[in-house]
Design a protein around this motif. Sequence first.
Motif, PDB file in Angstrom:
ATOM      1  N   LEU A  62       9.212   7.227  11.749  1.00  0.00           N
ATOM      2  CA  LEU A  62       8.156   6.358  11.211  1.00  0.00           C
ATOM      3  C   LEU A  62       8.401   6.088   9.727  1.00  0.00           C
ATOM      4  O   LEU A  62       8.344   4.940   9.278  1.00  0.00           O
ATOM      5  N   TYR A  63       8.687   7.135   8.965  1.00  0.00           N
ATOM      6  CA  TYR A  63       8.897   6.970   7.528  1.00  0.00           C
ATOM      7  C   TYR A  63      10.160   6.168   7.234  1.00  0.00           C
ATOM      8  O   TYR A  63      10.177   5.371   6.293  1.00  0.00           O
ATOM      9  N   ALA A  64      11.201   6.334   8.027  1.00  0.00           N
ATOM     10  CA  ALA A  64      12.410   5.526   7.834  1.00  0.00           C
ATOM     11  C   ALA A  64      12.094   4.052   8.054  1.00  0.00           C
ATOM     12  O   ALA A  64      12.489   3.193   7.255  1.00  0.00           O
ATOM     13  N   THR A  65      11.347   3.757   9.115  1.00  0.00           N
ATOM     14  CA  THR A  65      10.960   2.376   9.404  1.00  0.00           C
ATOM     15  C   THR A  65      10.101   1.810   8.276  1.00  0.00           C
ATOM     16  O   THR A  65      10.343   0.701   7.799  1.00  0.00           O
ATOM     17  N   GLY A  66       9.114   2.577   7.856  1.00  0.00           N
ATOM     18  CA  GLY A  66       8.202   2.122   6.811  1.00  0.00           C
ATOM     19  C   GLY A  66       8.871   1.946   5.459  1.00  0.00           C
ATOM     20  O   GLY A  66       8.641   0.955   4.765  1.00  0.00           O
ATOM     21  N   GLY A 107       5.735   1.674  -1.812  1.00  0.00           N
ATOM     22  CA  GLY A 107       4.921   0.734  -1.054  1.00  0.00           C
ATOM     23  C   GLY A 107       4.459   1.329   0.268  1.00  0.00           C
ATOM     24  O   GLY A 107       3.307   1.135   0.684  1.00  0.00           O
ATOM     25  N   PHE A 108       5.335   2.076   0.927  1.00  0.00           N
ATOM     26  CA  PHE A 108       4.947   2.686   2.192  1.00  0.00           C
ATOM     27  C   PHE A 108       3.916   3.793   1.980  1.00  0.00           C
ATOM     28  O   PHE A 108       2.974   3.929   2.758  1.00  0.00           O
ATOM     29  N   ARG A 109       4.093   4.555   0.928  1.00  0.00           N
ATOM     30  CA  ARG A 109       3.082   5.589   0.626  1.00  0.00           C
ATOM     31  C   ARG A 109       1.710   4.959   0.414  1.00  0.00           C
ATOM     32  O   ARG A 109       0.705   5.460   0.902  1.00  0.00           O
TER      33      ARG A 109
END
Length: 153
Positions: free
Chosen positions: A98-102, A110-112
């Motif tokens: 999920l974090y790699a995608t985000g 930005g994802f955070r």
Amino acid sequence: MTKKKSKVSEPAVALYHKPKMNVEDILRLDLADLDEPLTRLDTFRNGLNKSSFESFKVLSGLDYETLADALGVSAKTLQRKEIFDTGQSEKLYQLADLYATGINYFGRDGFRRWMEQPLFTLNNRIPRDLIDVSEGIELLKTEIKRLQHGIAI
């Protein structure tokens, strides 16, 4: 009246861009441990180690309490654990994916921020609050993919 010839120029080679961030980088694992489903299964059964967890924790910026809830253990157990069990290893992999995608879409900061703000498409729920269930992780990945393809709602 003469016809103008138009010249169409197409690239001779399609370029593949490797994602900036991938699960192997986040969990600090060898690609051989994750490249095929059966290999991943063995990796999960053997358990991910503390260094994979710590690497994810640093990248995600999540605290022990949030990660403990996501992995289904207490924060104290999480701090003492050296090797994670099968279910926890699999969940850690899902979170890293999920974090790699985000991060590849939004960038790290930005994802955070995206993970901390209520989303209209999720009935004004905060994405971070959905990571304790595998279905929540899949829902978040779907939201990111929709954004990547220009589907806002």
